[in-house]
Design a protein around this motif. Structure first.
Motif, PDB file in Angstrom:
ATOM      1  N   GLY A  43      -5.375 -21.012 -24.835  1.00 48.90           N
ATOM      2  CA  GLY A  43      -3.987 -21.001 -25.313  1.00 48.90           C
ATOM      3  C   GLY A  43      -3.942 -20.747 -26.812  1.00 48.90           C
ATOM      4  N   HIS A  44      -4.838 -21.374 -27.556  1.00 50.43           N
ATOM      5  CA  HIS A  44      -4.897 -21.151 -29.002  1.00 50.43           C
ATOM      6  C   HIS A  44      -5.352 -19.716 -29.283  1.00 50.43           C
ATOM      7  CE1 HIS A  44      -5.971 -25.600 -28.672  1.00 50.43           C
ATOM      8  NE2 HIS A  44      -4.741 -25.573 -29.141  1.00 50.43           N
TER       9      HIS A  44
ATOM     10  N   TRP B 164       3.663 -20.138 -22.798  1.00 51.05           N
ATOM     11  CA  TRP B 164       2.433 -20.922 -22.621  1.00 51.05           C
ATOM     12  C   TRP B 164       1.537 -20.298 -21.573  1.00 51.05           C
ATOM     13  CZ3 TRP B 164       5.428 -26.120 -21.905  1.00 51.05           C
ATOM     14  CH2 TRP B 164       5.773 -26.619 -23.165  1.00 51.05           C
ATOM     15  N   LEU B 165       0.249 -20.496 -21.746  1.00 53.30           N
ATOM     16  CA  LEU B 165      -0.675 -20.227 -20.654  1.00 53.30           C
ATOM     17  C   LEU B 165      -0.646 -21.475 -19.784  1.00 53.30           C
ATOM     18  CD1 LEU B 165      -3.787 -18.564 -22.309  1.00 53.30           C
ATOM     19  CD2 LEU B 165      -1.618 -17.571 -21.618  1.00 53.30           C
TER      20      LEU B 165
ATOM     21  N   HIS C  28       6.198 -17.564 -28.505  1.00 53.64           N
ATOM     22  CA  HIS C  28       5.595 -17.021 -27.274  1.00 53.64           C
ATOM     23  C   HIS C  28       5.486 -18.111 -26.213  1.00 53.64           C
ATOM     24  CE1 HIS C  28       1.715 -18.985 -27.772  1.00 53.64           C
ATOM     25  NE2 HIS C  28       1.643 -18.552 -29.028  1.00 53.64           N
TER      26      HIS C  28
ATOM     27  N   LYS D 132       1.479 -26.505 -18.936  1.00 49.64           N
ATOM     28  CA  LYS D 132       0.860 -25.966 -20.148  1.00 49.64           C
ATOM     29  C   LYS D 132      -0.617 -26.365 -20.187  1.00 49.64           C
ATOM     30  CE  LYS D 132       1.135 -26.411 -25.156  1.00 49.64           C
ATOM     31  NZ  LYS D 132       1.131 -27.492 -26.106  1.00 49.64           N
ATOM     32  N   MET D 133      -1.453 -25.358 -20.373  1.00 50.14           N
ATOM     33  CA  MET D 133      -2.877 -25.662 -20.474  1.00 50.14           C
ATOM     34  C   MET D 133      -3.102 -26.546 -21.690  1.00 50.14           C
ATOM     35  SD  MET D 133      -5.936 -22.974 -21.139  1.00 50.14           S
ATOM     36  CE  MET D 133      -5.532 -22.157 -19.623  1.00 50.14           C
TER      37      MET D 133
ATOM     38  N   ASP E 225      -4.662 -27.393 -39.511  1.00 51.32           N
ATOM     39  CA  ASP E 225      -3.737 -28.469 -39.871  1.00 51.32           C
ATOM     40  C   ASP E 225      -4.545 -29.762 -39.762  1.00 51.32           C
ATOM     41  OD1 ASP E 225      -1.477 -29.998 -40.204  1.00 51.32           O
ATOM     42  OD2 ASP E 225      -0.394 -29.200 -38.468  1.00 51.32           O
TER      43      ASP E 225
ATOM     44  N   TYR F  82       2.457 -21.689 -45.084  1.00 46.65           N
ATOM     45  CA  TYR F  82       2.776 -20.255 -45.073  1.00 46.65           C
ATOM     46  C   TYR F  82       3.135 -19.757 -46.472  1.00 46.65           C
ATOM     47  CZ  TYR F  82       3.300 -21.363 -40.105  1.00 46.65           C
ATOM     48  OH  TYR F  82       3.093 -21.788 -38.822  1.00 46.65           O
TER      49      TYR F  82
ATOM     50  N   HIS G 157      -8.909 -23.849 -27.089  1.00 44.49           N
ATOM     51  CA  HIS G 157      -8.931 -23.323 -25.719  1.00 44.49           C
ATOM     52  C   HIS G 157      -8.217 -21.969 -25.715  1.00 44.49           C
ATOM     53  CE1 HIS G 157      -4.739 -24.461 -25.208  1.00 44.49           C
ATOM     54  NE2 HIS G 157      -5.004 -25.745 -25.388  1.00 44.49           N
TER      55      HIS G 157
ATOM     56  N   GLY H 183       3.849 -20.904 -30.698  1.00 41.73           N
ATOM     57  CA  GLY H 183       4.123 -21.249 -29.307  1.00 41.73           C
ATOM     58  C   GLY H 183       5.538 -21.808 -29.210  1.00 41.73           C
TER      59      GLY H 183
ATOM     60  N   PRO I 238       0.321 -20.327 -36.149  1.00 39.42           N
ATOM     61  CA  PRO I 238       0.426 -21.737 -36.538  1.00 39.42           C
ATOM     62  C   PRO I 238      -0.938 -22.161 -37.079  1.00 39.42           C
ATOM     63  CG  PRO I 238       1.075 -21.406 -34.238  1.00 39.42           C
ATOM     64  CD  PRO I 238       0.438 -20.145 -34.689  1.00 39.42           C
ATOM     65  N   ILE I 239      -0.959 -23.214 -37.864  1.00 30.55           N
ATOM     66  CA  ILE I 239      -2.264 -23.754 -38.246  1.00 30.55           C
ATOM     67  C   ILE I 239      -2.615 -24.816 -37.198  1.00 30.55           C
ATOM     68  CG2 ILE I 239      -2.309 -23.123 -40.671  1.00 30.55           C
ATOM     69  CD1 ILE I 239      -1.145 -25.869 -41.336  1.00 30.55           C
ATOM     70  N   PHE I 240      -3.837 -24.762 -36.738  1.00 29.19           N
ATOM     71  CA  PHE I 240      -4.225 -25.528 -35.547  1.00 29.19           C
ATOM     72  C   PHE I 240      -4.717 -26.925 -35.904  1.00 29.19           C
ATOM     73  CE2 PHE I 240      -4.430 -21.057 -34.694  1.00 29.19           C
ATOM     74  CZ  PHE I 240      -3.782 -20.959 -33.482  1.00 29.19           C
ATOM     75  N   TYR I 241      -4.354 -27.888 -35.081  1.00 36.23           N
ATOM     76  CA  TYR I 241      -4.856 -29.245 -35.268  1.00 36.23           C
ATOM     77  C   TYR I 241      -6.351 -29.261 -35.014  1.00 36.23           C
ATOM     78  CZ  TYR I 241      -0.105 -31.184 -35.112  1.00 36.23           C
ATOM     79  OH  TYR I 241       1.201 -31.503 -35.371  1.00 36.23           O
TER      80      TYR I 241
ATOM     81  N   ASP J 183       6.673 -24.369 -27.959  1.00 36.46           N
ATOM     82  CA  ASP J 183       6.791 -25.815 -28.168  1.00 36.46           C
ATOM     83  C   ASP J 183       7.040 -26.176 -29.623  1.00 36.46           C
ATOM     84  OD1 ASP J 183       4.198 -24.684 -28.254  1.00 36.46           O
ATOM     85  OD2 ASP J 183       3.257 -26.640 -28.349  1.00 36.46           O
TER      86      ASP J 183
HETATM   87  N1  MSP Z   1      -0.575 -28.036 -36.028  1.00 39.62           N
HETATM   88  C1  MSP Z   1       0.573 -27.630 -35.303  1.00 39.62           C
HETATM   89  C2  MSP Z   1       1.155 -26.338 -35.858  1.00 39.62           C
HETATM   90  C3  MSP Z   1       1.534 -26.407 -37.302  1.00 39.62           C
HETATM   91  S1  MSP Z   1       2.134 -24.875 -37.867  1.00 39.62           S
HETATM   92  C4  MSP Z   1       2.758 -25.199 -39.363  1.00 39.62           C
HETATM   93  C5  MSP Z   1       0.196 -27.402 -33.833  1.00 39.62           C
HETATM   94  N2  MSP Z   1      -1.089 -27.195 -33.580  1.00 39.62           N
HETATM   95  S2  MSP Z   1      -1.725 -27.008 -32.126  1.00 39.62           S
HETATM   96  O1  MSP Z   1      -3.129 -26.841 -32.354  1.00 39.62           O
HETATM   97  O2  MSP Z   1      -1.342 -28.085 -31.271  1.00 39.62           O
HETATM   98  O3  MSP Z   1      -1.085 -25.752 -31.496  1.00 39.62           O
HETATM   99  C6  MSP Z   1      -1.189 -24.535 -32.127  1.00 39.62           C
HETATM  100  C7  MSP Z   1      -0.604 -23.436 -31.284  1.00 39.62           C
HETATM  101  O4  MSP Z   1      -1.290 -23.305 -30.051  1.00 39.62           O
HETATM  102  C8  MSP Z   1       0.878 -23.631 -30.944  1.00 39.62           C
HETATM  103  O5  MSP Z   1       1.553 -22.420 -31.195  1.00 39.62           O
HETATM  104  C9  MSP Z   1       0.851 -23.913 -29.472  1.00 39.62           C
HETATM  105  O6  MSP Z   1       2.005 -23.467 -28.850  1.00 39.62           O
HETATM  106  C10 MSP Z   1      -0.354 -23.083 -29.049  1.00 39.62           C
HETATM  107  N3  MSP Z   1      -0.814 -23.494 -27.751  1.00 39.62           N
HETATM  108  C11 MSP Z   1      -1.379 -24.681 -27.399  1.00 39.62           C
HETATM  109  N4  MSP Z   1      -1.539 -24.696 -26.042  1.00 39.62           N
HETATM  110  C12 MSP Z   1      -1.090 -23.534 -25.517  1.00 39.62           C
HETATM  111  C13 MSP Z   1      -1.041 -22.965 -24.247  1.00 39.62           C
HETATM  112  N5  MSP Z   1      -1.457 -23.597 -23.181  1.00 39.62           N
HETATM  113  N6  MSP Z   1      -0.561 -21.705 -24.126  1.00 39.62           N
HETATM  114  C14 MSP Z   1      -0.158 -20.974 -25.213  1.00 39.62           C
HETATM  115  N7  MSP Z   1      -0.194 -21.474 -26.420  1.00 39.62           N
HETATM  116  C15 MSP Z   1      -0.599 -22.775 -26.604  1.00 39.62           C
HETATM  117  O7  MSP Z   1       1.067 -27.401 -32.998  1.00 39.62           O
END
Ligand code: MSP
Length: 520
Positions: free
Chosen positions: A23-24, A298-299, A296, A305-306, A52, A243, A21, A267, A12-15, A269
């Motif tokens: 989890g990411h 969650w941690l 997948h 969820k962390m 993101d 993507y 952390h 993830g 995923p692209i991360f916020y 979620d």
């Molecule tokens: N920006 C959106 C994704 C857009 S993809 C087109 C987003 N970003 S996020 O930063 O909130 O999360 C990114 C990823 O990190 C997700 O797959 C999310 O499930 C994962 N995780 C965030 N916390 C997590 C845990 N505690 N454990 C495992 N993965 C976790 O959602």
């Protein structure tokens, strides 16, 4: 260019509202292992990750920090997200930011095509919005708030109040695609994994799909709608397109055809966005849906969820500083069945580090290399006649190579590592039973000692190749110590069990996984 099959894998692209952390980092490492494995198989691999950066969540964070969203995103990307990739040894081929010009250009093309094909209309929407999720919620997704939020409805994931919004927006006719999506899930049973996630998505779609509100006009931090610049694209709708935009959608057809479709690791979620909305968007334009979407687990911390917003986030460096990068990568993929939730604990990490990495694998490597140095001046001997025990090591090496490879095809990373570990255990048992130190005492056993050392070195060579995607640094060090030619990452999985060292070993300067005194 490799001649293998195309393998395009994404995270995923991360916020960028906050720092990463573990989890990411978990998502990143899982995708990285798959990418490295496919490269080692000779596939035409492309690994994409990124950030993101649009939407209300980032806008609000930037405002709260007295800065612009662009400046905030630039800071987080350069100070936190790019360094994370380095810190955990991620081998991505590309990093997309949704503020990249290339992304915005392709997004506009994608949208215009949807509009021209009649999949978008104007409508009104009223509903509860969670800024944390950047998503309109159903009442069933909400719970009663507690503490400071007593008396309010809060998002079940973020435990923060939702906002009642009423907007005139553009809508995507997603309801048109329910049947085609169900047919896709049916025809391609591995499209959504694991099985539990697949079942959940199927029952969700069977209940019927609503159209999706895809624009916003109350703020402007986003990509403008090409035919109406008073609206920006809804952040998720735009983010999913990354993507495709990263591999030239609408701009470089040849590149897009070469890479697409992708395997998406996400993830659980955010599985629905990827397994329902995204394929519907693609089907609307007659593009191929993704190859696979894997959700997948969650941690967890304290059973939840962390998360940074709940102050339970652990920085990856907190672990890598003590245990090292390889141990970080190994631990999360080995200890948690990929697809299920897992609780992180320092005790478990420490115990596995000691038993599996330091004693099981690291010590095996040190002992074998030390014996070749001591008994044969470092020269790797040729094997003589093989006994059943020697044959067995070779058989196990061959079998685990095949089993581990097949597990990767099912995205069962934990099973793949468990299979490889059978060879670690086999070799440890072999050394114990063959007692090379006893053979070394009598010159009459010299031929037998040669065979035992050659067999052990051969097994270690297989391990170096198979473990390189998971623990790249330790595998590289081992490969070099065994006198393997080239980089370990250039070796092919298919011939991992064929290498038999013929040169000389170089003693390891330090153990692959040194003992750690934990002082917590
Ligand atoms: N920006 C959106 C994704 C857009 S993809 C087109 C987003 N970003 S996020 O930063 O909130 O999360 C990114 C990823 O990190 C997700 O797959 C999310 O499930 C994962 N995780 C965030 N916390 C997590 C845990 N505690 N454990 C495992 N993965 C976790 O959602």
């Amino acid at each position: 260019m490799s001649t293998g099959e195309s393998f395009y894998i994404t995270t995923p692209i991360f916020y960028v509202n906050d720092v990463p952390h573990i989890g990411h980092a978990y998502t990143e490492v899982a995708a990285d292992v798959l990418a490295r494995w496919h490269r080692a198989r000779g596939d035409d691999t492309w690994f994409l990750t990124g950030t993101d950066e649009h939407g209300q969540k980032i806008l609000r964070t930037a405002t709260a920090n007295d800065t612009t969203p662009q400046a905030w995103a630039d800071k987080l990307v350069s100070e936190s997200w790019l360094p994370l990739l380095n810190a955990i040894n991620i081998s991505n081929d590309d990093f997309i930011r949704t503020t990249d010009e290339r992304h915005e250009t392709s997004v506009r093309i994608f949208l215009q095509r949807l509009f021209d094909a009649g999949h978008i209309y104007t409508g009104e929407y009223k509903g509860y919005y969670c800024v944390g999720c950047e998503e309109y919620k159903q009442l069933s997704d909400l719970v009663d708030g507690t503490g400071p939020y007593e008396g309010q409805l809060v998002c079940a994931i973020h435990s923060k109040p939702v906002e009642l919004l009423e907007e005139k927006n553009y809508f995507f006719r997603m309801s048109d695609f329910a049947d085609r999506l169900l047919a896709l899930y049916e025809e391609q049973p591995d499209f959504i994994q694991p099985e539990s996630a697949r079942n959940e998505v199927i029952s969700f779609v069977k209940r019927g799909l609503d159209d999706l509100s895809i624009s916003r006009s109350s703020f402007d931090w986003g990509v403008k709608i090409p035919w109406d610049d008073s609206h920006i694209v809804y952040v998720w709708f735009e983010a999913l397109m990354n993507y495709a935009t990263a591999v030239g959608y609408g701009v470089d057809d040849e590149l897009f055809a070469r890479r697409w479709p992708a395997t998406h690791i996400v993830g659980k979620d955010i599985l629905r966005f990827h397994a329902v909305i995204w394929p519907a968007m693609l089907l609307a334009l007659d593009e191929k849906p993704p190859a696979r979407v894997f959700g997948h687990g969650w941690l967890l911390v304290g059973g939840e969820k962390m998360s940074k917003s709940k102050l339970t986030g652990i920085a990856p460096q907190a672990i890598t500083d003590t245990f090292g990068v390889d141990a970080f990568r190994y631990y999360f993929l080995r200890a948690i069945a990929f697809g299920q939730d897992g609780s992180f604990s320092w005790e478990d990490l420490s115990a596995r580090y000691q038993a599996e990495l330091a004693n099981g694998f690291g010590n095996l490597a040190s002992r074998v290399i030390a014996m070749v140095s001591r008994y044969r001046d470092g020269a790797i001997p040729a094997a003589g006649e093989l006994t059943a025990a020697d044959e067995r090591v070779r058989t196990v090496a061959r079998e685990v190579t095949a089993t581990a490879d097949a597990a990767i095809d099912r995205l069962a990373i934990h099973e793949s590592i468990a299979a490889i570990w059978q060879l670690v255990d086999e070799l440890n048992g072999y050394i114990t039973s063959q007692e090379p130190w006893a053979l070394a005492k009598d010159p009459a056993n010299s031929g037998r000692l040669d065979t035992v050392l050659a067999t052990a070195v051969h097994g270690l060579g297989t391990l170096a190749v198979l473990l390189a995607p998971v623990i790249p640094d330790a595998a590289g060090t081992l490969w070099a110590a065994l006198g393997g030619s080239g980089a370990v990452s250039e070796q092919r999985i298919g011939s991992a069990d064929e290498w038999s060292g013929s040169g000389a070993v170089t003693p390891l300067e330090r153990p692959l996984f040194p003992r750690i005194e934990v002082t917590a």
